[in-house]
Design a protein around this motif. Structure first.
Motif, short mmCIF file in Angstrom:
data_model
loop_
_atom_site.label_atom_id
_atom_site.label_comp_id
_atom_site.label_asym_id
_atom_site.label_seq_id
_atom_site.Cartn_x
_atom_site.Cartn_y
_atom_site.Cartn_z
N VAL A 1 0.85 -1.19 0.00
CA VAL A 1 0.00 0.00 0.00
C VAL A 1 0.89 1.24 0.00
O VAL A 1 1.88 1.30 0.74
N ALA B 1 -4.68 6.45 -0.75
CA ALA B 1 -3.85 5.24 -0.76
C ALA B 1 -4.20 4.37 -1.96
O ALA B 1 -5.37 4.21 -2.30
N GLU C 1 -3.29 0.46 -3.69
CA GLU C 1 -2.67 -0.86 -3.49
C GLU C 1 -2.02 -1.29 -4.79
O GLU C 1 -2.60 -1.13 -5.87
N PRO D 1 -9.15 3.48 -5.19
CA PRO D 1 -8.42 3.51 -3.93
C PRO D 1 -8.11 2.09 -3.44
O PRO D 1 -8.76 1.14 -3.87
N ALA D 2 -7.14 1.98 -2.57
CA ALA D 2 -6.77 0.68 -2.02
C ALA D 2 -7.99 0.03 -1.38
O ALA D 2 -8.67 0.66 -0.56
N LEU E 1 -9.29 -1.49 1.16
CA LEU E 1 -9.08 -1.81 2.57
C LEU E 1 -10.35 -1.51 3.36
O LEU E 1 -11.16 -0.68 2.93
N ASP F 1 -9.00 0.84 8.33
CA ASP F 1 -7.61 0.57 7.96
C ASP F 1 -7.12 1.56 6.90
O ASP F 1 -5.95 1.96 6.90
N TYR F 2 -8.01 1.94 6.00
CA TYR F 2 -7.65 2.95 5.00
C TYR F 2 -7.25 4.25 5.70
O TYR F 2 -6.22 4.86 5.38
N GLN F 3 -8.04 4.66 6.67
CA GLN F 3 -7.73 5.88 7.41
C GLN F 3 -6.44 5.73 8.21
O GLN F 3 -5.67 6.69 8.36
N TYR G 1 0.85 -4.12 4.39
CA TYR G 1 -0.39 -4.38 5.10
C TYR G 1 -0.52 -5.88 5.27
O TYR G 1 -0.86 -6.61 4.35
#
Length: 302
Positions: free
Chosen positions: A178, A190, A192, A216-217, A219, A223-225, A250
Motif C-alpha cells: 500500500v 492510498a 494498493e 483507492p486501495a 481496505l 484501515d484505509y484511514q 499491510y
C-alpha cells in the motif's frame, strides 16, 4: 515577476533514466500551462549551469543519490534558489534507511524487525530466519533490493555486488503493498499495488503491465484511514515538505491486520506509471495542477 523555472533531471544515480522521464513530463506540463521552463540534465557542472541560466526556482525531478539525498538541496540552498520537495535534512534522513527507521520508531510508527550488517558477514550465514529482505542503505526505486526466501540459492558475494559495505536486513512482511501520497499537510489517498512478479521491484514500477494498481486501495474503512494517518506521521517525522509518498506493508494474513512503514520517498516519481499523480488524479487534481502546486509550495516560505 515572471518565474524562470529550471527542471533538474537525469543526474548521476542508478535512477537516471526514470528521472529523465519524470523531468520531461514535468516540462511538458509546465509548457502546456504557459510557464517559462527549461530542463537541465544534471552533471558535475550543475553549479556553473545554474549560475549561467539564473533560474528563479528549480523543480527537482532527480531521483536517487545526489538528487534525493540532500546533496543537490544543499547546493541550491547555497545559491539561494528555491526548490521543490523536502529540504536538506529531511532529504538526507529519508534517503538513509536505517536513520529513517530510527525516527519512525521514535515517533511510535510500526516498522519491521531489522538490522544493519556488513555485506561480507552475510557469507557466514543468514542474519535472521528466512524470509527476509536485503536493502541498500541509500538507494531508491527498489534498486538493489533482494528477497531471500526458504530454498532460495542466495549468494551474497554475487547477488549483492555493488551495494556498499553495509546493507539493511529486514524481516519480510507478508500481505499487501500500500502506498500513500502526502501533499503538504494532507494525506491524499492510498493505492494498493499487486505486482505480477515476486515483489514491486524496479521493473514492476516502471514497466507497463508488470503490476496492477487498485485505486483507492480496497481496505476496510478504518484501515484505509490508518494508512493515511501513518503516512502523514512518517512525513512529519522526517520533517518533509511538499509532496512525499510513504510505502507500507499491510499484513492481513493473520487474525488481526497490521501496517508496517517501509520508507518515505521525499521525491516520488512523476512518470506515467507513478503513484502520486495517479492518487492526485483520483482526487480531482490534474498532473499540471499538481506540478504547479509543488512550485507554489516551494516558493511560499523562501
Amino acid at each position: 515577476m515572471t518565474r524562470r523555472i529550471a527542471v533538474l533531471m537525469g543526474g548521476l544515480s542508478a535512477e537516471r533514466e526514470v528521472s529523465l522521464v519524470t523531468g520531461r513530463a514535468v516540462l511538458e506540463a509546465l509548457h502546456a500551462r504557459g510557464h517559462d521552463a527549461f530542463g537541465i540534465d544534471v552533471g558535475a557542472d550543475l553549479c556553473e549551469r545554474l549560475r549561467k541560466e539564473a533560474p528563479t526556482i528549480c523543480f527537482n525531478a532527480l531521483h536517487g543519490r545526489w538528487g534525493e539525498d540532500g546533496t543537490v538541496q544543499g547546493m541550491l540552498e547555497i545559491l539561494r534558489i528555491p526548490y521543490t520537495h523536502s529540504g536538506v535534512l529531511a532529504s538526507a534522513l529519508g534517503m538513509h534507511k536505517p536513520t529513517a527507521r530510527r525516527l519512525f520508531v521514535e515517533a511510535g510508527l510500526p516498522v519491521a524487525d531489522g538490522m544493519v550488517v556488513r555485506r561480507d558477514k552475510l557469507t557466514s550465514g543468514d542474519p535472521m530466519p528466512r524470509p527476509y529482505v536485503v536493502k541498500p542503505i541509500n538507494e531508491g526505486s527498489s534498486v538493489g533490493v533482494r528477497l531471500v526466501f526458504q530454498g532460495d540459492n542466495f549468494d551474497p558475494a554475487a547477488d549483492l555486488a555493488g551495494l556498499g559495505a553495509e546493507v539493511l536486513i529486514e524481516r519480510y512482511i507478508p500481505g499487501r503493498e500500500v502506498h500513500v501520497a502526502v501533499m503538504g499537510e494532507r494525506a491524499l489517498g492510498a493505492v494498493e499495488i499487486r505486482p505480477k512478479g515476486r515483489f514491486y521491484d524496479y521493473e514492476a514500477k516502471y514497466t507497463e503491465g508488470r503490476a496492477d494498481h487498485l485505486m483507492p486501495a480496497p481496505l476496510p474503512a478504518e484501515d484505509y484511514q490508518e494508512a493515511l494517518r501513518l503516512a502523514l506521521a512518517a512525513h512529519r517525522a522526517l520533517g518533509c515538505r511538499g509532496v512525499s509518498r510513504t510505502d507500507l506493508r499491510y499484513d492481513d494474513t493473520g487474525t488481526r491486520a497490521r501496517f508496517y512503514v517501509l520508507e518515505v520517498n521525499t521525491q516520488p516519481g512523476m512518470t506515467p506509471l507513478s503513484l502520486v499523480p495517479e492518487i492526485a488524479a483520483y482526487h480531482g487534481i490534474s498532473f499540471g495542477e499538481l506540478v504547479e502546486w509543488m512550485l507554489e509550495d516551494a516558493g511560499c516560505d523562501r
